[in-house]
Design a protein around this motif. Structure first.
Motif, PDB file in Angstrom:
ATOM      1  N   SER A 211      15.015  30.027   0.102  1.00 24.18           N
ATOM      2  CA  SER A 211      14.383  30.812   1.158  1.00 24.18           C
ATOM      3  C   SER A 211      12.936  31.114   0.815  1.00 24.18           C
ATOM      4  CB  SER A 211      15.164  32.099   1.416  1.00 24.18           C
ATOM      5  OG  SER A 211      15.297  32.839   0.224  1.00 24.18           O
TER       6      SER A 211
ATOM      7  N   VAL B 184      12.482  24.080  -7.441  1.00 24.67           N
ATOM      8  CA  VAL B 184      12.314  23.551  -6.091  1.00 24.67           C
ATOM      9  C   VAL B 184      11.073  22.660  -6.081  1.00 24.67           C
ATOM     10  CG1 VAL B 184      11.841  24.172  -3.691  1.00 24.67           C
ATOM     11  CG2 VAL B 184      13.388  25.584  -5.077  1.00 24.67           C
TER      12      VAL B 184
ATOM     13  N   ILE C  96      15.671  30.977  -4.905  1.00 19.06           N
ATOM     14  CA  ILE C  96      16.893  30.180  -5.073  1.00 19.06           C
ATOM     15  C   ILE C  96      18.055  31.156  -5.004  1.00 19.06           C
ATOM     16  CG2 ILE C  96      18.178  28.772  -6.719  1.00 19.06           C
ATOM     17  CD1 ILE C  96      15.345  28.006  -7.869  1.00 19.06           C
ATOM     18  N   ASN C  97      18.955  30.957  -4.031  1.00 20.36           N
ATOM     19  CA  ASN C  97      20.005  31.946  -3.809  1.00 20.36           C
ATOM     20  C   ASN C  97      21.385  31.330  -3.960  1.00 20.36           C
ATOM     21  OD1 ASN C  97      17.845  33.725  -2.568  1.00 20.36           O
ATOM     22  ND2 ASN C  97      17.903  32.057  -1.070  1.00 20.36           N
TER      23      ASN C  97
ATOM     24  N   LYS D  41      20.701  38.608  -0.462  1.00 19.45           N
ATOM     25  CA  LYS D  41      20.990  37.284  -1.015  1.00 19.45           C
ATOM     26  C   LYS D  41      19.876  36.306  -0.650  1.00 19.45           C
ATOM     27  CE  LYS D  41      25.223  37.992  -2.627  1.00 19.45           C
ATOM     28  NZ  LYS D  41      25.585  37.895  -4.019  1.00 19.45           N
ATOM     29  N   ASP D  42      19.581  36.247   0.639  1.00 15.68           N
ATOM     30  CA  ASP D  42      18.421  35.457   1.041  1.00 15.68           C
ATOM     31  C   ASP D  42      17.243  36.405   1.067  1.00 15.68           C
ATOM     32  OD1 ASP D  42      19.525  32.903   1.344  1.00 15.68           O
ATOM     33  OD2 ASP D  42      20.466  33.547   3.200  1.00 15.68           O
ATOM     34  N   ILE D  43      16.434  36.264   0.056  1.00 14.39           N
ATOM     35  CA  ILE D  43      15.405  37.259  -0.184  1.00 14.39           C
ATOM     36  C   ILE D  43      14.443  37.267   1.005  1.00 14.39           C
ATOM     37  CG2 ILE D  43      13.694  35.871  -1.420  1.00 14.39           C
ATOM     38  CD1 ILE D  43      15.190  39.080  -2.787  1.00 14.39           C
ATOM     39  N   GLU D  44      14.170  38.423   1.531  1.00 15.53           N
ATOM     40  CA  GLU D  44      13.276  38.502   2.695  1.00 15.53           C
ATOM     41  C   GLU D  44      12.044  39.279   2.338  1.00 15.53           C
ATOM     42  OE1 GLU D  44      15.503  40.090   5.909  1.00 15.53           O
ATOM     43  OE2 GLU D  44      16.899  38.413   5.904  1.00 15.53           O
ATOM     44  N   THR D  45      11.761  39.344   1.064  1.00 12.37           N
ATOM     45  CA  THR D  45      10.794  40.327   0.623  1.00 12.37           C
ATOM     46  C   THR D  45       9.585  39.728  -0.074  1.00 12.37           C
ATOM     47  OG1 THR D  45      12.202  40.543  -1.285  1.00 12.37           O
ATOM     48  CG2 THR D  45      12.426  42.209   0.402  1.00 12.37           C
ATOM     49  N   LEU D  46       9.494  38.391  -0.113  1.00 12.03           N
ATOM     50  CA  LEU D  46       8.310  37.809  -0.745  1.00 12.03           C
ATOM     51  C   LEU D  46       7.154  37.919   0.236  1.00 12.03           C
ATOM     52  CD1 LEU D  46       7.004  36.308  -3.107  1.00 12.03           C
ATOM     53  CD2 LEU D  46       7.542  34.192  -1.918  1.00 12.03           C
ATOM     54  N   THR D  47       6.167  38.716  -0.118  1.00 13.36           N
ATOM     55  CA  THR D  47       5.059  38.937   0.799  1.00 13.36           C
ATOM     56  C   THR D  47       4.014  37.860   0.609  1.00 13.36           C
ATOM     57  OG1 THR D  47       4.003  40.337  -0.823  1.00 13.36           O
ATOM     58  CG2 THR D  47       5.456  41.408   0.766  1.00 13.36           C
TER      59      THR D  47
ATOM     60  N   ARG E 247       8.910  31.553   3.224  1.00 11.73           N
ATOM     61  CA  ARG E 247       8.289  31.903   4.498  1.00 11.73           C
ATOM     62  C   ARG E 247       7.476  30.728   4.994  1.00 11.73           C
ATOM     63  NH1 ARG E 247       8.130  37.576   5.645  1.00 11.73           N
ATOM     64  NH2 ARG E 247       9.196  38.689   3.960  1.00 11.73           N
ATOM     65  N   ASP E 248       7.365  30.636   6.307  1.00 17.76           N
ATOM     66  CA  ASP E 248       6.526  29.581   6.854  1.00 17.76           C
ATOM     67  C   ASP E 248       5.077  30.065   6.890  1.00 17.76           C
ATOM     68  OD1 ASP E 248       6.209  31.179   9.053  1.00 17.76           O
ATOM     69  OD2 ASP E 248       6.738  29.619  10.504  1.00 17.76           O
ATOM     70  N   GLU E 249       4.226  29.223   7.452  1.00 18.16           N
ATOM     71  CA  GLU E 249       2.794  29.517   7.460  1.00 18.16           C
ATOM     72  C   GLU E 249       2.487  30.830   8.171  1.00 18.16           C
ATOM     73  OE1 GLU E 249      -1.088  26.792   8.514  1.00 18.16           O
ATOM     74  OE2 GLU E 249       0.614  26.813   9.878  1.00 18.16           O
TER      75      GLU E 249
ATOM     76  N   LYS F  92       6.996  27.643  -8.517  1.00 19.34           N
ATOM     77  CA  LYS F  92       7.413  27.072  -7.244  1.00 19.34           C
ATOM     78  C   LYS F  92       8.751  27.633  -6.768  1.00 19.34           C
ATOM     79  CE  LYS F  92       3.865  24.351  -7.369  1.00 19.34           C
ATOM     80  NZ  LYS F  92       3.888  23.173  -8.210  1.00 19.34           N
ATOM     81  N   SER F  93       9.534  28.171  -7.693  1.00 17.39           N
ATOM     82  CA  SER F  93      10.832  28.699  -7.282  1.00 17.39           C
ATOM     83  C   SER F  93      11.338  29.681  -8.319  1.00 17.39           C
ATOM     84  CB  SER F  93      11.840  27.570  -7.062  1.00 17.39           C
ATOM     85  OG  SER F  93      11.878  26.686  -8.162  1.00 17.39           O
ATOM     86  N   TYR F  94      12.185  30.585  -7.865  1.00 20.11           N
ATOM     87  CA  TYR F  94      12.633  31.661  -8.740  1.00 20.11           C
ATOM     88  C   TYR F  94      13.968  32.174  -8.245  1.00 20.11           C
ATOM     89  CZ  TYR F  94      11.107  34.372  -4.797  1.00 20.11           C
ATOM     90  OH  TYR F  94      10.973  34.849  -3.524  1.00 20.11           O
ATOM     91  N   GLN F  95      14.654  32.893  -9.123  1.00 23.32           N
ATOM     92  CA  GLN F  95      15.880  33.570  -8.731  1.00 23.32           C
ATOM     93  C   GLN F  95      15.736  35.033  -9.070  1.00 23.32           C
ATOM     94  OE1 GLN F  95      19.627  31.369  -9.728  1.00 23.32           O
ATOM     95  NE2 GLN F  95      18.244  29.879 -10.619  1.00 23.32           N
TER      96      GLN F  95
ATOM     97  N   MET G 209       0.756  30.431   3.226  1.00 23.63           N
ATOM     98  CA  MET G 209       0.770  31.289   4.422  1.00 23.63           C
ATOM     99  C   MET G 209      -0.650  31.631   4.843  1.00 23.63           C
ATOM    100  SD  MET G 209       3.902  33.931   4.113  1.00 23.63           S
ATOM    101  CE  MET G 209       3.980  34.130   2.338  1.00 23.63           C
TER     102      MET G 209
ATOM    103  N   PRO H  46       6.056  29.758  -3.158  1.00 21.42           N
ATOM    104  CA  PRO H  46       7.293  29.722  -3.940  1.00 21.42           C
ATOM    105  C   PRO H  46       8.521  30.041  -3.095  1.00 21.42           C
ATOM    106  CG  PRO H  46       6.020  31.672  -4.486  1.00 21.42           C
ATOM    107  CD  PRO H  46       5.176  30.865  -3.555  1.00 21.42           C
ATOM    108  N   MET H  47       9.638  29.512  -3.503  1.00 17.68           N
ATOM    109  CA  MET H  47      10.890  29.754  -2.787  1.00 17.68           C
ATOM    110  C   MET H  47      11.888  30.444  -3.695  1.00 17.68           C
ATOM    111  SD  MET H  47      11.753  26.875  -0.118  1.00 17.68           S
ATOM    112  CE  MET H  47      10.504  26.240   1.001  1.00 17.68           C
TER     113      MET H  47
END
Lengths: 614, 614
Positions: B574, B510, B560-561, A479-485, B576-578, A467-470, A1, B557-558
């Motif tokens: 899920s 991922v 996984i849901n 559910k679709d995490i919107e909180t990764l800053t 975030r984009d750039e 690279k990925s996490y739950q 980002m 990182p993404m």
């Protein structure tokens, strides 16, 4: 980002005394540290005359100064480590032993506050004429030890010595007084610590003044001059706010940047932030080994030019790796960005930890990324900064686990244990229980204990390697995490119910890492990493292959093997090389604990056809 | 690892009737297939005159041929699917219904055995003068349906029709008789199937002869000629043993290679193996999309030149993806290499599965990797090969799970369920119970049930996408696994105790995948894959971004849901984009099941600084 707008955070450190470490990785190391390492270092300080130098300088015994002019600092660093150890494990016998040493130190302080036994005993007329004689470097370590011991025991004897010493510096040097540039930075961050414990603002202001002295010709060329070094060696080439590139002696550079961050944290004056960000990028992106090691050259114990990263001759002093932690920890508090905690982690599990044997009594000064079999840890050095730095670094690692943000807690490191924290402002008291087998497994359970339901923000670092996490916490995490800053944290802002448990699962596969193409030494090579742990081949596990006479494919899958009985409990990785011969990798930090033989981190990469066109 | 010496394995397929599928991924699809898809296809065949063509040709009703000359094949393929369905789920009503159709087919067969309703009804004097009229293609599908129905029910009526038809071909064509090159391959692999069920060697020998006819001018230029196509269109450009590059119509090419492998398996004559390996590499390494899709061009429904892989105009016919499974399944049996099972998996979860809607009654013929929102599944096509191919492919997927090796079992696919197998030679009967949530989770438990302790080899495929794994089976699996072979299998050669359970954990993070640089369309793009599942962005989940107006970092990182309520139960990703906007990805196979909108697999990659120099 894209980089966010810079906004300083001024997070508060959570002292390691609040963080109980109960895991199977660090806890045994802390036991060995206390039982073996501190004991060994104290004994070595005694045997080498480092302690009796104080008695001699204090007139309590006869004799000449023994050793090198910076030897006082080793004693101070061990005492700092002892203090940290006493904070979590009271030990009256040990406390009594070091109290005796403190009395010697107090005796060695001169009437005006001056303290450096080499000069008192050998060269009382040569004080303050040579910036390279570590007078304030010694003083800085005294101050750090004094602050630690005061916090551990409430005893002021050493703190009083430290204040008298700092006041002595403040009398001699400063605006309108004498100029001074200390060759080896350390005093600058020590003075900020002294300010924090005493509340005396003049201490951080003296630190600021000392920083500002650099780069104006007051040091190199005036109170020291050796053409082959030049002012960059001790970061005296440019005013510190103009620093863009990492230069010179690696430990000195890191201590300088750590002190600059400290001064910003203490003063809230942001003048240094631009320089800190520039030099951080330059250090991490162009001058850091995968192990977190820095400073490739033995010549200056430091930096050469960007991307100069030989493996076999990599200097990578243990102290420099530890100093990277100090700097990055402060940057994390200042900016609230997880990328700094990533570096702390990288050093903790690799470049710094490799400095000490599993037995706790053998040390690397130099941490190459390749050895043909002739590089080994030893019990002590004439210049024994590394063992003594480990002695104070390891018992205080708990401080890197959490930070207090303005509205909650940032979880920076994942270590099984418990921590009690009082949130900022009028926030509640929160106990966090971490249950994890990190760094061998990416699953982390965090239980939040508190008196009553409370709203605050929990930030979980998603490591840079991940690279990925739950994430799950019942129904209440989206559910679709919107909180990764974009500062590397997963932000859980919510009303917390007592006893609520969050489960974070970081995917932790084996990764084949390639270096930037500018790094000539690593072209057509890969290194193997899993989670935060960098792996290496060591001869003892690989009888069928020879150093550099094998190649591996980045696509060949590797088996992950739990080996609780090996090397204090490790996960090994096993696969096959290009010829089909079995290979086994161990964590880099654990090498040279068995039979001697080759070791290598960067392994030639097998040429292979690319499978799948798109 | 370096390529091993070629050694053919001649593994035996384990029929899907031995493999009970009980998972939450495939089981519901098989239910929908039976309840909706087969029903829909039968009804459509009825409504479009495809079935009544047989009645008309058999003189049981009046009227002209309806539709296209290859329409018979659609009926056969649906009947093949019905047969597979009946093998695992008896259904007397359905059986009775298709028995009626078989009677019509039998009636339509001419006295000499000839069977193709278009020619019987419309052009009885034009038989065997045009290789592009799918006479043997229709016949091949009849044979496959007949074999399946015979195996399902023991009823010979259709098998007898099939044998008469094959004998008719054998009478007309062959050494010393007429030349023939069938434009659309299919008969060749059908004849090998017929040989297997009847034991009549002349059937595979006729297949071999038909293969050998190609590339000698007997076909294109003699019994068909259209300049814009050329002989490569129907693989008539070179003798089959000289094939090096994949050419022409994609489904035809795959059926050809499948038949070549079949003939090797039946004859043990290895003359075709070199060509098969060359064309496999050429197909997979230079001409296959990440979804497993093949054949980029609508013009020839097939291949153009290496690395020509446009995304929006990607043809990627569903039948071609299914045909890739057929070919690769046979290659796996022939050579015992997991790389072929990797392709089977890739098609199963991506390129083939995308052909059918979740509802089971809407189908893609064409499977692009990008859509601006105007590409949708429909219920039927004039050329309806794809729906009917799905109708026979899906109910038989169980056959790809296991293979019998010469000393044990190869586990090729991970699907929750049970399977009973009789090992080769005098081997014991073994029941394997798989417990897994694959493809959403990489943990697989395999329980081995058998009468008494027995020694045999269990080979577990480590998928090509998997970089690391853990294996455990009590104390008896070596800690540092020494058994991963260079053919992609983890080999467990041991004495098995009844009830023993192995746990294989495949790391499934991922992954950001990049295409080979030769693929112009995907330069500076990444695709996202997790385990075997390729992901895509679809408009409905991503209101904040537009098609191609975003970029993502391969290092971001993404999350996984688990989304059991979405799209039949999927795992979404899920991040975030750039620009920091939230994005959500769904499995590619599941797109176009909700509101229409853009979809894309290859996403522009954010330019970013490289972190860490080495």
């Amino acid at each position: 980002m894209k980089k966010r707008e810079q906004k300083l955070q001024y997070w508060q450190a959570v002292p390691f005394t609040k963080v109980r470490i109960e895991d199977s990785f660090w806890r045994p190391r802390l036991e060995v540290l206390k039982r073996v390492t501190l004991r060994t270092c104290l004994d070595k300080c005694e045997q080498t005359g480092r302690i009796s130098n104080f008695a001699k300088a204090g007139g309590l015994m006869e004799g000449n100064f023994e050793g090198i002019y910076f030897n006082d600092s080793d004693v101070y660093k061990v005492l700092e480590g002892v203090a940290y150890s006493l904070m979590t494990d009271r030990d009256p016998a040990l406390e009594q032993e070091v109290d005796r040493i403190f009395d010697l130190i107090a005796a060695a302080q001169e009437e005006d506050g001056y303290l450096s036994t080499y000069f008192t005993l050998e060269a009382p007329d040569q004080k303050w004429i040579d910036m390279e004689r570590h007078e304030m470097y010694n003083g800085g370590h005294l101050i750090e030890a004094a602050v630690a011991y005061y916090e551990a025991t409430g005893k002021r004897v050493l703190l009083d010595v430290a204040c008298r010493l700092a006041d002595h510096y403040d009398n001699l040097f400063g605006p309108g007084k004498r100029h001074w540039v200390e060759g080896h930075e350390e005093i600058e961050l020590a003075l900020v610590k002294l300010y924090r414990v005493t509340g005396e603002e003049r201490y951080w202001k003296l630190s600021l003044w000392l920083l500002e002295e650099r780069g104006h010709g007051h040091g190199v060329g005036t109170i020291w001059n050796r053409e082959e070094w030049g002012p960059a060696y001790c970061q005296d080439d440019v005013p510190v706010k103009d620093i863009e590139k990492v230069t010179g002696h690696a430990v000195r550079a890191m201590y300088l940047y750590a002190a600059m961050a400290d001064v910003v944290l203490a003063s809230k004056d942001t003048s240094y932030v631009g320089a800190l960000n520039k030099v951080w990028s330059n250090t991490v992106e162009r001058n850091m080994y995968i192990t977190g090691g820095i400073g490739p050259s033995q010549h200056n114990e430091g930096f050469t030019h960007d991307y100069d990263m030989p493996n076999e001759t990599a200097y990578c002093e243990t102290c420099a790796a530890i100093a990277m932690v100090y700097w990055n920890h402060r940057m994390n508090l200042l900016e609230g960005d997880a990328k700094y905690a990533d570096i702390v982690e990288r050093e903790m599990y690799n470049g710094a930890l490799s400095g000490i044997s599993l037995s706790g009594d053998q040390f690397f000064y130099v941490n190459p990324l390749v050895s043909t079999g002739d590089h080994h840890r030893t019990a002590w050095y004439d210049t024994s900064c590394c063992p003594t730095n480990l002695a104070r670094f390891l018992p205080s690692i708990g401080q890197y686990v959490y930070a207090l943000t303005d509205d909650g807690i940032a979880v920076n490191q994942y270590i099984d244990g418990e921590s009690e924290m009082q949130l900022s402002g009028d926030g509640p008291s929160v106990r966090i229980i971490q249950r994890t087998n990190y760094p061998w497994n990416g699953r982390i359970e965090l239980e939040v204990q508190l008196e009553t339901t409370a709203t605050f923000t929990l930030k979980l670092r998603i490591p840079g390697w991940c690279k990925s996490y739950q994430i799950s916490a019942g129904d209440t995490v989206p559910k679709d995490i919107e909180t990764l800053t974009n500062d590397g944290y997963l932000v859980l802002q919510r009303e917390w119910v007592p006893g609520q448990t969050i489960v974070l699962e970081l995917d932790m596969p084996v990764e084949a890492v390639r270096a930037r193409s500018e790094v000539v030494a690593n072209r057509e090579r890969v290194a193997i990493q899993r989670g935060p742990v960098v792996y290496c081949l060591e001869a003892v596990d690989n009888p069928e292959v020879e150093y550099d006479s094998l190649a591996i494919s980045a696509h060949q899958p590797m088996a992950i093997n739990d080996r609780p009985e090996l090397l204090g409990g490790v996960v090994t990785l096993s696969g096959r090389d290009e010829e089909g011969r079995p290979i086994t990798l161990i964590p880099y930090y654990a090498w040279d604990n068995r039979e001697p033989g080759f070791m290598q981190v960067w392994i030639p990469e097998a040429k292979e056809e690319v499978l799948y066109s798109s």
